[in-house]
Write a protein that holds these residues in place. Structure first.
Motif, PDB file in Angstrom:
ATOM      1  N   SER A  66      -4.532 -10.072   6.248  1.00 49.56           N
ATOM      2  CA  SER A  66      -5.407  -8.931   5.945  1.00 49.56           C
ATOM      3  C   SER A  66      -5.507  -8.785   4.428  1.00 49.56           C
ATOM      4  CB  SER A  66      -4.841  -7.647   6.559  1.00 49.56           C
ATOM      5  OG  SER A  66      -5.658  -6.550   6.219  1.00 49.56           O
ATOM      6  N   VAL A  67      -6.708  -8.985   3.923  1.00 49.78           N
ATOM      7  CA  VAL A  67      -6.912  -8.918   2.478  1.00 49.78           C
ATOM      8  C   VAL A  67      -6.874  -7.469   1.992  1.00 49.78           C
ATOM      9  CG1 VAL A  67      -8.522  -9.455   0.607  1.00 49.78           C
ATOM     10  CG2 VAL A  67      -8.188 -11.090   2.473  1.00 49.78           C
ATOM     11  N   ASN A  68      -7.463  -6.564   2.745  1.00 54.72           N
ATOM     12  CA  ASN A  68      -7.460  -5.142   2.395  1.00 54.72           C
ATOM     13  C   ASN A  68      -7.061  -4.324   3.618  1.00 54.72           C
ATOM     14  OD1 ASN A  68      -8.469  -5.402  -0.329  1.00 54.72           O
ATOM     15  ND2 ASN A  68     -10.456  -5.890   0.553  1.00 54.72           N
ATOM     16  N   THR A  69      -6.017  -3.511   3.460  1.00 52.76           N
ATOM     17  CA  THR A  69      -5.517  -2.680   4.559  1.00 52.76           C
ATOM     18  C   THR A  69      -5.450  -1.231   4.104  1.00 52.76           C
ATOM     19  OG1 THR A  69      -4.155  -4.536   5.310  1.00 52.76           O
ATOM     20  CG2 THR A  69      -3.610  -2.346   6.174  1.00 52.76           C
ATOM     21  N   ASP A  70      -6.084  -0.340   4.868  1.00 51.81           N
ATOM     22  CA  ASP A  70      -6.027   1.090   4.530  1.00 51.81           C
ATOM     23  C   ASP A  70      -4.579   1.557   4.492  1.00 51.81           C
ATOM     24  OD1 ASP A  70      -8.788   1.666   4.261  1.00 51.81           O
ATOM     25  OD2 ASP A  70      -9.017   1.818   6.437  1.00 51.81           O
ATOM     26  N   PHE A  71      -4.242   2.300   3.437  1.00 49.66           N
ATOM     27  CA  PHE A  71      -2.871   2.770   3.226  1.00 49.66           C
ATOM     28  C   PHE A  71      -2.773   4.288   3.391  1.00 49.66           C
ATOM     29  CE2 PHE A  71       0.754   2.875  -0.173  1.00 49.66           C
ATOM     30  CZ  PHE A  71       1.714   2.977   0.809  1.00 49.66           C
ATOM     31  N   GLY A  72      -3.855   4.938   3.724  1.00 46.33           N
ATOM     32  CA  GLY A  72      -3.845   6.401   3.822  1.00 46.33           C
ATOM     33  C   GLY A  72      -4.355   7.014   2.535  1.00 46.33           C
ATOM     34  N   ALA A  73      -3.879   8.228   2.231  1.00 50.69           N
ATOM     35  CA  ALA A  73      -4.375   8.920   1.051  1.00 50.69           C
ATOM     36  C   ALA A  73      -3.288   9.787   0.429  1.00 50.69           C
ATOM     37  CB  ALA A  73      -5.574   9.794   1.416  1.00 50.69           C
ATOM     38  N   VAL A  74      -3.432   9.984  -0.864  1.00 51.92           N
ATOM     39  CA  VAL A  74      -2.677  11.020  -1.565  1.00 51.92           C
ATOM     40  C   VAL A  74      -3.607  12.219  -1.577  1.00 51.92           C
ATOM     41  CG1 VAL A  74      -1.685  11.755  -3.754  1.00 51.92           C
ATOM     42  CG2 VAL A  74      -1.436   9.378  -3.002  1.00 51.92           C
ATOM     43  N   GLN A  75      -3.134  13.347  -1.055  1.00 53.71           N
ATOM     44  CA  GLN A  75      -4.011  14.518  -0.965  1.00 53.71           C
ATOM     45  C   GLN A  75      -3.255  15.784  -1.324  1.00 53.71           C
ATOM     46  OE1 GLN A  75      -6.400  14.833   2.536  1.00 53.71           O
ATOM     47  NE2 GLN A  75      -7.102  16.868   2.034  1.00 53.71           N
ATOM     48  N   LEU A  76      -3.932  16.654  -2.071  1.00 51.54           N
ATOM     49  CA  LEU A  76      -3.399  17.964  -2.413  1.00 51.54           C
ATOM     50  C   LEU A  76      -3.781  18.913  -1.282  1.00 51.54           C
ATOM     51  CD1 LEU A  76      -1.860  19.480  -4.635  1.00 51.54           C
ATOM     52  CD2 LEU A  76      -4.054  19.960  -5.720  1.00 51.54           C
ATOM     53  N   GLU A  77      -2.820  19.225  -0.423  1.00 53.11           N
ATOM     54  CA  GLU A  77      -3.068  20.050   0.768  1.00 53.11           C
ATOM     55  C   GLU A  77      -3.265  21.520   0.415  1.00 53.11           C
ATOM     56  OE1 GLU A  77      -3.593  18.986   3.839  1.00 53.11           O
ATOM     57  OE2 GLU A  77      -3.231  16.912   3.290  1.00 53.11           O
ATOM     58  N   ILE A 102       1.466  12.200   1.077  1.00 55.07           N
ATOM     59  CA  ILE A 102       1.402  10.819   0.599  1.00 55.07           C
ATOM     60  C   ILE A 102       1.307   9.913   1.825  1.00 55.07           C
ATOM     61  CG2 ILE A 102       2.650  11.291  -1.536  1.00 55.07           C
ATOM     62  CD1 ILE A 102       5.141  10.035  -0.148  1.00 55.07           C
ATOM     63  N   PRO A 103       0.897   8.670   1.618  1.00 52.33           N
ATOM     64  CA  PRO A 103       0.809   7.744   2.748  1.00 52.33           C
ATOM     65  C   PRO A 103       2.165   7.531   3.426  1.00 52.33           C
ATOM     66  CG  PRO A 103      -0.387   6.882   0.873  1.00 52.33           C
ATOM     67  CD  PRO A 103       0.394   8.077   0.385  1.00 52.33           C
ATOM     68  N   THR A 104       2.106   7.214   4.710  1.00 55.20           N
ATOM     69  CA  THR A 104       3.323   6.899   5.459  1.00 55.20           C
ATOM     70  C   THR A 104       3.546   5.391   5.450  1.00 55.20           C
ATOM     71  OG1 THR A 104       2.082   6.793   7.524  1.00 55.20           O
ATOM     72  CG2 THR A 104       3.043   8.916   6.951  1.00 55.20           C
ATOM     73  N   ASP A 105       4.603   4.962   6.096  1.00 51.08           N
ATOM     74  CA  ASP A 105       4.921   3.527   6.167  1.00 51.08           C
ATOM     75  C   ASP A 105       3.713   2.742   6.660  1.00 51.08           C
ATOM     76  OD1 ASP A 105       7.422   4.345   5.404  1.00 51.08           O
ATOM     77  OD2 ASP A 105       8.346   4.024   7.365  1.00 51.08           O
ATOM     78  N   LEU A 106       3.602   1.523   6.199  1.00 49.05           N
ATOM     79  CA  LEU A 106       2.442   0.689   6.519  1.00 49.05           C
ATOM     80  C   LEU A 106       2.899  -0.707   6.924  1.00 49.05           C
ATOM     81  CD1 LEU A 106      -0.689   0.223   6.410  1.00 49.05           C
ATOM     82  CD2 LEU A 106      -0.352  -0.483   4.029  1.00 49.05           C
ATOM     83  N   ASN A 107       2.331  -1.214   8.001  1.00 57.15           N
ATOM     84  CA  ASN A 107       2.534  -2.594   8.414  1.00 57.15           C
ATOM     85  C   ASN A 107       1.228  -3.332   8.137  1.00 57.15           C
ATOM     86  OD1 ASN A 107       3.420  -4.963   9.530  1.00 57.15           O
ATOM     87  ND2 ASN A 107       3.154  -4.289  11.646  1.00 57.15           N
ATOM     88  N   VAL A 108       1.264  -4.249   7.180  1.00 61.64           N
ATOM     89  CA  VAL A 108       0.067  -5.009   6.812  1.00 61.64           C
ATOM     90  C   VAL A 108      -0.030  -6.229   7.729  1.00 61.64           C
ATOM     91  CG1 VAL A 108      -1.099  -6.279   4.971  1.00 61.64           C
ATOM     92  CG2 VAL A 108       0.270  -4.253   4.410  1.00 61.64           C
ATOM     93  N   PRO A 109      -1.125  -6.339   8.476  1.00 59.47           N
ATOM     94  CA  PRO A 109      -1.282  -7.516   9.355  1.00 59.47           C
ATOM     95  C   PRO A 109      -1.434  -8.806   8.533  1.00 59.47           C
ATOM     96  CG  PRO A 109      -2.811  -5.757   9.980  1.00 59.47           C
ATOM     97  CD  PRO A 109      -2.205  -5.365   8.661  1.00 59.47           C
ATOM     98  N   PHE A 110      -0.886  -9.892   9.065  1.00 58.19           N
ATOM     99  CA  PHE A 110      -0.991 -11.194   8.400  1.00 58.19           C
ATOM    100  C   PHE A 110      -2.457 -11.534   8.131  1.00 58.19           C
ATOM    101  CE2 PHE A 110      -1.277 -15.932   8.905  1.00 58.19           C
ATOM    102  CZ  PHE A 110      -0.700 -16.249   7.686  1.00 58.19           C
TER     103      PHE A 110
END
Length: 164
Positions: free
Chosen positions: A63-74, A53-61
């Motif tokens: 920023s309308v859309n910020t990549d959050f990573g992915a949910v992936q079946l490893e 699952i995605p890790t912690d995210l810091n959204v820049p001030f």
């Protein structure tokens, strides 16, 4: 022709041996034709999976859309008609740490920051490599209306082994 006792014994032994061989060969052939045996080979694979699952995210001030990573079946060993279901649980509001009544609404969407899709609520994953890219979206109006300060929120990814 006169048959001696010794010759008679030899003929008797030969006849006996021949009859034993004939009976044995008939029995063997009969046993092969009517005595089939089966061997059952089995195995058991228990369901198992690893989901990232995605890790912690810091959204820049601003920023309308910020990549959050992915949910992936490893990796996955799932039964037919089963899947790994991942559900996002969130109140979709970043709370100001000084005043929790001040919030910035956000949405977790499918896709990347460059290609944002619909809102992510849950997805079903079947085979290794299945994944969903995620993006955190905050409208410019919500940025413009936000109070200064630090904001935080926690999202939960509920992972379950479920029916398709």
């Amino acid at each position: 022709m006169i048959v001696t006792k010794e010759a008679f014994r030899v003929k008797k032994k030969i006849a006996f041996a021949a009859s034993v061989l004939m009976i044995a060969s008939a029995f063997t052939a009969e046993a092969n034709a009517e005595d089939n045996r089966n061997a059952v080979i089995t195995t058991q694979i228990d369901p198992a999976y690893i989901v990232t699952i995605p890790t912690d995210l810091n959204v820049p001030f601003n920023s309308v859309n910020t990549d959050f990573g992915a949910v992936q079946l490893e990796s996955a060993q799932v039964e037919p008609n089963k899947c790994v279901k991942v559900t996002l649980i969130s109140d979709n509001a970043l709370e100001n740490t000084a005043d929790p009544s001040k919030t910035i609404p956000y949405t977790v969407c499918e896709g990347t920051a460059d290609n944002v899709g619909g809102v992510y609520t849950s997805a079903k994953y079947l085979v290794r490599g299945d994944k969903t890219d995620l993006t955190v979206s905050i409208t410019q109006d919500d940025w413009n209306n936000a109070y200064a300060g630090e904001y935080t929120d926690t999202v939960t990814f509920q992972i379950e082994y479920a029916d398709k």
